[in-house]
Every structure is written in C-alpha cells, then in structure tokens.
Enzyme design. Sequence first.
Site, short mmCIF file in Angstrom:
data_model
loop_
_atom_site.label_atom_id
_atom_site.label_comp_id
_atom_site.label_asym_id
_atom_site.label_seq_id
_atom_site.Cartn_x
_atom_site.Cartn_y
_atom_site.Cartn_z
N PHE A 443 0.82 -1.21 0.00
CA PHE A 443 0.00 0.00 0.00
C PHE A 443 0.86 1.26 0.00
O PHE A 443 0.53 2.25 -0.65
CB PHE A 443 -0.91 -0.03 1.24
CG PHE A 443 -1.83 1.15 1.36
CD1 PHE A 443 -3.10 1.12 0.79
CD2 PHE A 443 -1.44 2.30 2.03
CE1 PHE A 443 -3.95 2.20 0.91
CE2 PHE A 443 -2.28 3.39 2.15
CZ PHE A 443 -3.55 3.34 1.58
N LYS A 445 4.08 3.45 2.59
CA LYS A 445 4.89 3.50 3.80
C LYS A 445 4.02 3.71 5.04
O LYS A 445 2.98 4.35 4.97
CB LYS A 445 5.93 4.62 3.71
CG LYS A 445 6.98 4.39 2.62
CD LYS A 445 7.97 5.55 2.56
CE LYS A 445 9.02 5.30 1.47
NZ LYS A 445 9.98 6.42 1.38
N LYS A 460 -0.57 5.10 7.75
CA LYS A 460 -0.29 4.33 6.54
C LYS A 460 -0.63 5.22 5.33
O LYS A 460 -1.80 5.47 5.05
CB LYS A 460 -1.14 3.06 6.55
CG LYS A 460 -0.67 1.96 5.63
CD LYS A 460 -1.52 0.71 5.89
CE LYS A 460 -0.96 -0.51 5.20
NZ LYS A 460 -1.79 -1.71 5.47
N ASP A 530 -7.04 -12.58 4.55
CA ASP A 530 -5.58 -12.38 4.56
C ASP A 530 -5.03 -12.63 5.95
O ASP A 530 -4.27 -11.82 6.50
CB ASP A 530 -5.25 -10.97 4.09
CG ASP A 530 -3.78 -10.84 3.65
OD1 ASP A 530 -3.16 -11.89 3.39
OD2 ASP A 530 -3.29 -9.71 3.56
#
Length: 747
Positions: A443, A445, A460, A530
């Site tokens: 996605f 850093k 994020k 996930d």
Amino acid sequence: MFLLKPIRIQSLPSQTHRCIRQLESLLDPQNTTFSIGQSGRHWIRLYFYPFVYNSYNMSLANFAVSTQDHVLLSNFSVKSSAVVKEYSLNVTSNVLVITFTPSNNSFAFLNAIEVVSVPSGLITDDANTVSPPGNFKGLLPTALETVWRVNMGGQTVTPDNDTLWRTWIPDKSFLVQPNAATNVSNVAAVKYVSGGATQDTAPRTVYGTATRMNSVFDPGTIFNVSWEFNVDPGFQYLVRFHFCDIVSTSLNELYFNVFIDPWIVVKDLDLSTYLVNQLAVAYYMDYVLVTTASNKLRVSVGPSTVNGNFPDAILNGLEIMKMNSSEGSLSAADSVIISSDSSSKKNLGVIVGVSIGAFIAVVLAGILFMLCRKRRRLIRQKQSKTWIPLSINGTISQSMGSKYSNGTTLSAISNIGYRVPFLALQEATNNFDESWVIGIGGFGKVYKGVLSDGTKVAVKRGNPRIPTGTSRNEMILVYEYMENGTLKSHLYGSGLPSMSWKERLEICIGAARGLHYLHTGYAKAVIHRDVKSANILLDENLMAKVADFGLSKTGPEIDQTHVSTAVKGSFGYLDPEYFRRQQLTEKSDVYSFGVVLFEVLCARPVIDPTLPREMVNLAEWAMKWQKRGQLDQIIDTTLVGKIRPDSLRKFGETAEKCLADFGVDRPSMGDVLWNLEYALQLQEAVIDGDPEENSTNLIGELSPQVNNFGESNTNISTTQFEVSSVEDLSGVSMSRVFSQLVKSEGR
C-alpha cells in the site's frame, strides 16, 4: 449501510442501554424495531456519512425518518460532510419502531443508530416561559431535537468525558463579538449539591469552564456577551442554561442579567445564593421560547447595576432543543412559520438532535474507511462503551452493565468512521519524516506518529504512484500504534527475544477470538481473506489484535454455501480449495489460521526457498511430522523441553484439522478457539483423572458459551459483559481483538 471493517468500541453511558444496528442500504421503506426494557425518555442518535458504493452515491439519497408518533426527518439528504442527528422521545410502549422511507424514487441509508435511555430527572415536565414570563407544563411527552450543545469557555467535551455520552462543542464560533469575552477555567472547584445539577445534567468539564465578560474590551461602557445560533423557524425551543460561579472569591460578588433574543429572562442573577450560600455550585435553568419566525436565536449575558458591583457576567454551558410541532413533527420541511406574537396552546413534544459534522473516514479521498479506536488502559476497560453488530432482521436483547448502572436492556449497532485532518497527520509524523518510517508494504509506507493529545498512531500513507481507484491522489489510513509490532516479527527475522509457549498460546487465542467474532458476530459472516502472522498485531502487553481488513469480504447468504470471487490472499497461507474453486467460505480463514499455528510453533517463514525442497512449504512439512506423531522434532529450538506433551498434542491436532483439504472437514473458529484454550489449560496444569486429558479428538465439542456467541442470550450477566476476560467469550470486548483507533478530532 454496509459492513465496514472493524467494530467500534467505547464505554457505556450512565443508566442507559445502547441499541446498535448495522443496516443494509434501504431501497424500500424499512422498519427497524428496538425492544424497550423500560418506558420513558430515550435518545435516538442517527449517524449519516455520504460516500459512493457501487452504483449508490449516498449524497443523492433523499428520505424520511419517523417513529410511531413523530416525524424526525423528511426530504432529508446529506451532501458532503457527515451528520449526527440526536432526538429525545418519550417511549411509552415496549418497542420503538423507526421507519426509513425513500422519497421520489430515491433510496435511504444509515451508517449507525443508537438508542439510549435517558435518566428520568434529566428532562422534567415544566420550565419557565419567555414573552410573556410564566410557567410551561408538558415537556415530558414532548419530543426534542438537540440543535446545539455548547461548552462555554472550554474545549470540545467528548462522549468519553460525559456520563451520558454527549458531545459538547466550543462556543468560540458562535460569539457575536469574540473580543468582548474571555475564557476562565476552574474544574476542580465545581460542586454538585442536592436540588441542583448532577453529573448527568452536564459534566464538570462544562461547569468548570465559562465564557466571561471581558472588562478591558470597552472600559467604562456597559455591554453584553452574546452568542448567535442557527435554528429552524416555525418551532418552539427549549433553552437550557448551565451556570456555575467559578470566578467569584466571595458571596454576592457577581450579579448579571440573562437574555434570549430581546427578552430578559433572569434579572440580577446572583449565582452564589441561588441554591445555597456557596460558590461554584452547578445548576441549570430551562426556558421555553415561543414559536420563532427567525432562523437565528441569540443568547446574551450582561452586567447588572444592582449593589454597584464591578460589571461582570458568565455562562458555562448551553443546550438548545427544538420542540415538536402540534402535528408531532421535528422536520424543518414540515415547519409552519408563525408570527412571534402568537404562541401554541397545545402541549408540545420534545426531541434532541445534535448536528456535529463528524464521524467520517480517515481516508482523505473516496470510500469510507473504518478507523479503529485507541485501546483503553486495562484499568479502564470495565468502563468501555461497546458498539455491537446486530442483524437488521429481528431484535437482540442482552443484559448489559454500564459505567454507573447495574445493567439495563441492550438491543444492539455498529460502525462509524472518523476523520483526522491532514494537517494533524503532518504534524503527528513530523511532515512524514522518512526517519519515522516503521514499515513499508504494498500500500505504501507506514509512519509512526503522535497526535496532539499524545496518542501514538501508525499512519499508513498510500503510494501516489499506485492506482487506488480514488478521486484524489492521497489516501491515508490511521491505526492504533501497537507497541510490539507484528506477531511475525517476534517469531523470526528481527532478532527480538523469543516468546514463551504460554505467551504464544495466549496470542493465538486472542487472534482466534477476533476471527471467531468476524465469522459469527454479524448477520452475515465477514471473511478476513488475509490471515497471517504479519496481520496479527501485539500491544504493550502482547495482547493480540487482528488487523488489515483490506481484503475482507462478507460471507455467503443463509441459503448459499460460498461466495464466488477472485482469489485473494498471501502465498503460503492461501486455502488450496479456495484457490482451485474460487469459492470463498469462512473455512478459508480457518486454513490460513492453521498455517499461523504451525508458524507460531516452528518460528520459521511459511515459504522459505532456501531450504531443501520438502521443507520449503511450512504447512506441508509440518503436516508430515504431525501425522507421524513427531511434531516435537520440528518445534522452535527455544521451546524444546518447555511444552507439556498434552498441550503440544492438542495444539498440533488443532492445526492439523485447520489444514484439512476440504473446508467442510475443517473446524469453525469457535472450535479452534475452544481447543486452544484447552491447550493452554493443559500447559499450565496437569488435570488428574480428567478423562479428556489424553483425548485426541476434542474438536467439535464446544462449550455452550462459545457455541452461542453469535446468538441472543438474555441470561448473560452484567459481570460477564462488563469484565471481558480471556475465559469469558460471551462478553468479549472488540477493542481486545481488533487493532482500532477512535479520535475526537473526527467530531
């Protein structure tokens, strides 16, 4: 609405029950029914945030909201920022039915709803009247909408600091002449006495601050301090003043006058002698205003000339509540403007509605993302307010204790998003300082940050070069900062100290509890898709929380066995049956979790190409040793000789069953959770004479507590629900299993 990632957790208000309900988008008239354990006044809080989902643009929705007796909204739409509407109704039956009716071939939507019982003394039947002065009776059956709830001279008071979970906003933006006022604060001095206000009336943080006349604004002249508020014309209003003399040093030192619009409502008010001869005593005054033809309402305080005292005046707090019309409506669209010299002869209902432009997604562009709540300290967890998912069809009632009550009926909701301003994130991360980066993923850093109140967060930031499908070039998620990082980092590759077997078991139990809740806590299962050690985060006490719901998907309908969808997941953890058939079920999460169990036991990557061929895939390799009955040969070397054989056997059996080739042969997450609890018990003590001690097939034998997790259970005790212990699944607090953050900046 739509199921949106994690569930919000907060503390339960005083003497209340919270009805928390997650709704699908409403294409037809929809009734939402709540069971009411005790008749009386209840708050109804409706949360709206417009966004685009598939073919639905929520900002285009137009609809009405009503109850059995009152119209709350009509021709209602939310165009941009989020809105919270708060109403107060006198519910006399054992059910409250709230109906959402689309207008003009449109549709209706709702993000969340609360139903909160109001303490009986908070709204009394009578009040003072304005123009002409006198007495008003008939407030009890009246419906109210809270239009404004303001903390004079102070900052925003969040629900965490209010026994009844109200938000009080600062008064600065309402001041007509800001320079004519100054702020004072003395929260410690506030006293609650018999006959006056209580903490339910308003918290100390409201009574302990005040806006005061600024004596240096225009020396030698007499002036008022005034506030102006937008209101809907055509309605009567209940105006509640909150007073507390925190500025005087002796009795009879402060005299002032109080006004609503042009009328003086209190003359020569001496706060020190109003109830008792004491300073800093909290109390309030209620006034009913005649039907107004104006869309502005002005409130003022100004100095009195009595006794020749120094000119001064204060106000601590203010609530403005719209009263229902004679037709029972609170909707501005239904208002009838009446000249100011006439007044209604009928008893009018009362409702309460705060429009706070808040509760929106932390993403700075596009679809609503759920922000997760800052975890409370363990010492405060008994006081946590819980938002619980509930099917739109039917009603669930549970006994629940609160911060101050012994427990009332709860009928349950859920998710609200939050917004943190971009400038606040820049400040929190030192303008996204590269030295503050704590991780890099697909996605983008992840930066460590500290918000203005000291809350540590993980920020994020999406990589602008990676297409996200949003309408802008910035997308940011804010998470609770988990002090101990990921489970994966504690198992291998980071050089961190090895964890004990008990710690590993407790982490697995915590993660299993979170997944079990996803699968059973809502009308339709939520499949994580996930599950891996990198998505299990650990706080400062090594408490595990499930994180990263970016691939999550709602499960199959009741009459379906699976969801057909493109394969998503991570190599090494992916369910082979899901990969072959592209048919997703909750058992795909179970398979992935089985891989995590072996990863925890063996402390090695799930895929390691540097190893001999037969060892590359952890799941395949571990299953061979498990079927030979020699799992102890491949465990983490730091655990050798430290695991009781029965505990290891039970753990290995659980992992083996999770990795069954076909989903139908795998246990549920509830089964897995029970067996991990059992493995922990076997590790901590030898149970003499226990016929199950050497059992090799306990999976499937569930305790009733676990088996009924997703069902109504009216026998759950207050203690079980309040004190969410490791052993008490029925009272699980979702802040203990999901990585979450909730910030007041979003309000």
